[in-house]
Design a protein around this motif. Structure first.
Motif, PDB file in Angstrom:
ATOM      1  N   ARG A   9       0.845  -1.188   0.000  1.00 22.73           N
ATOM      2  CA  ARG A   9       0.000   0.000   0.000  1.00 22.73           C
ATOM      3  C   ARG A   9       0.886   1.246   0.000  1.00 22.73           C
ATOM      4  NH1 ARG A   9      -5.322   0.990   1.207  1.00 22.73           N
ATOM      5  NH2 ARG A   9      -5.805   3.094   1.937  1.00 22.73           N
ATOM      6  N   ASP A  46      -5.363  -2.339   8.308  1.00 25.54           N
ATOM      7  CA  ASP A  46      -5.707  -2.167   6.890  1.00 25.54           C
ATOM      8  C   ASP A  46      -4.961  -1.021   6.208  1.00 25.54           C
ATOM      9  OD1 ASP A  46      -6.902   0.039   8.033  1.00 25.54           O
ATOM     10  OD2 ASP A  46      -8.955  -0.637   7.705  1.00 25.54           O
ATOM     11  N   GLN A  48      -5.347   2.111   6.624  1.00 26.82           N
ATOM     12  CA  GLN A  48      -6.202   3.277   6.408  1.00 26.82           C
ATOM     13  C   GLN A  48      -5.871   4.386   7.406  1.00 26.82           C
ATOM     14  OE1 GLN A  48      -8.444   3.759   4.001  1.00 26.82           O
ATOM     15  NE2 GLN A  48      -8.346   1.717   3.091  1.00 26.82           N
TER      16      GLN A  48
END
Length: 378
Positions: A9, A46, A48
């Motif tokens: 990510r 995650d 985020q």
């Protein structure tokens, strides 16, 4: 080398370079502090962003994340405490008269270092200064704390170390040891001929290791102030230090990492392959992760020195590294937080039964001396 390192990510919400990255003790959150004047909280589950911490009036220099609160310091001369669930600012610590460079939160105390030539101790609950440590002749860059219970209980030392000892490093070329209870300077550690950029403590042996622009690392007894040994092999400024299992790892502007025996100062390993200054180090489960001014992170086998993996993707210097589980987190002056898959790297061998356990203090390195320059086309 296990491939080029796959990015899981890329988190690019910051609008300026990321100066520091902190992982919470429970491993659930990350905190980034940025040149854009904000800090952001991220979930390690995650990746985020779960909170934007907005309020500083200048860039964020450093941050520390605890399980229930986040702390940031800034060039606006303040320190802030934040609620990790809501992102609300809970407290503003005012008193420094220049850039606040580093903070360290421990045992309901907050310590800070500043370009105003002082270090300070604050009450976390009240947000007020409880001690000022004055004596350095230039900027105070890095700091570390040794709690009273980590220090020997010799009768003549009990009063002096009742509140623990704070160790600070400065651009004036010295490190100082302070009695937290009284605010008095306990020892001045003289020997470096350049700025002290990084500092780490080995509390069981009450030894401090300092790295400097003079290219050396020095070991000191923080109780007596005695210089124990000098580590000489680097050809450039020593920018960051890591202390693990009686080994000192040092990252330098000479584009190498070196591994030293803490007790003797002998250099036992050199990790080459970097194309620029080594700006960040993190030892994790037998692997040494590095970040460099060449915008790459690398994974080395800590025992053999073999390069295992290169992580490419950032555009500028990597300022900080964290590892949690099977994920490597890198924060860069390009403003991005990147998450990398580190599965497949060799596992660390089981610890040797004969090795005595070491309780190490937190490491706070300083990126002074690393030029944040874009990569040139190959």
């Amino acid at each position: 080398m296990g491939g080029g390192g796959s990015a899981l990510r890329v988190c690019a919400e910051h609008r300026g370079g990321i100066n520091w990255l902190s992982l919470s003790p429970d491993g659930q959150r990350l905190l980034t502090g940025s040149e854009d004047g904000t800090a952001r909280l991220w979930s390690t589950a995650d990746g985020q962003c779960c909170a934007l911490l907005r309020g500083h009036e200048s860039y964020v220099t450093f941050c520390q994340l605890e399980n229930e609160a986040a702390f940031t310091c800034s060039a606006d001369r303040t320190i802030r405490k934040w609620d990790v669930l809501t992102g609300q600012c809970l407290q503003v610590f005012r008193g420094h008269t220049s850039i606040v460079n580093r903070i360290l939160v421990t045992n309901n105390q907050l310590f800070s270092s500043s370009y105003d030539r002082t270090a300070r101790a604050w009450s976390v609950d009240k947000g007020q200064v409880s001690r000022e440590f004055r004596g350095h002749r230039n900027c105070v860059l890095t700091l570390a704390y040794s709690a009273p219970w980590d220090l020997p209980g010799a009768p003549f030392e009990e009063e002096a170390v009742a509140g623990g000892l704070l160790v600070t490093g400065s651009t004036d070329g010295t490190a100082k040891v302070w009695q937290v209870a009284s605010g008095c300077c306990h020892q001045t550690l003289r020997g470096h001929t350049g700025a002290v950029l990084c500092l780490v403590l080995d509390t069981p042996s009450h030894t401090a290791f300092t790295g400097s622009t003079d290219t050396t690392i020095r070991a000191w007894d923080i109780l007596s102030g005695e210089q124990l040994r000098v580590f000489r092999e680097h050809q450039g400024s020593v920018i960051c230090l890591e202390l693990v299992n009686q080994h000192v790892y040092s990252g330098s502007a000479d584009r190498t990492v070196k591994c030293w025996l803490a007790d003797t100062g002998e250099c036992v390993r050199t990790f080459p392959a970097h194309r620029h200054s080594v700006s960040a180090l993190k030892y994790h489960a037998g692997t040494l992760f590095t970040g460099s001014g060449d915008a790459r992170a690398r994974a080395f086998d800590a025992e053999s020195g073999a390069l295992q993996r290169v992580f490419r993707g950032h555009a500028f210097i990597i300022n900080c590294i964290q590892v949690h589980g099977q994920v490597l987190y890198t924060a860069s002056h390009d403003g991005a937080l990147r998450l990398w898959d580190v599965r497949g790297l060799p596992r660390a061998p089981p610890p040797r039964p004969a090795a005595p356990p070491r309780s190490l203090s937190r490491l706070f390195s300083n990126k002074v001396g690393c030029a944040a320059a874009p990569l040139q086309p190959a």
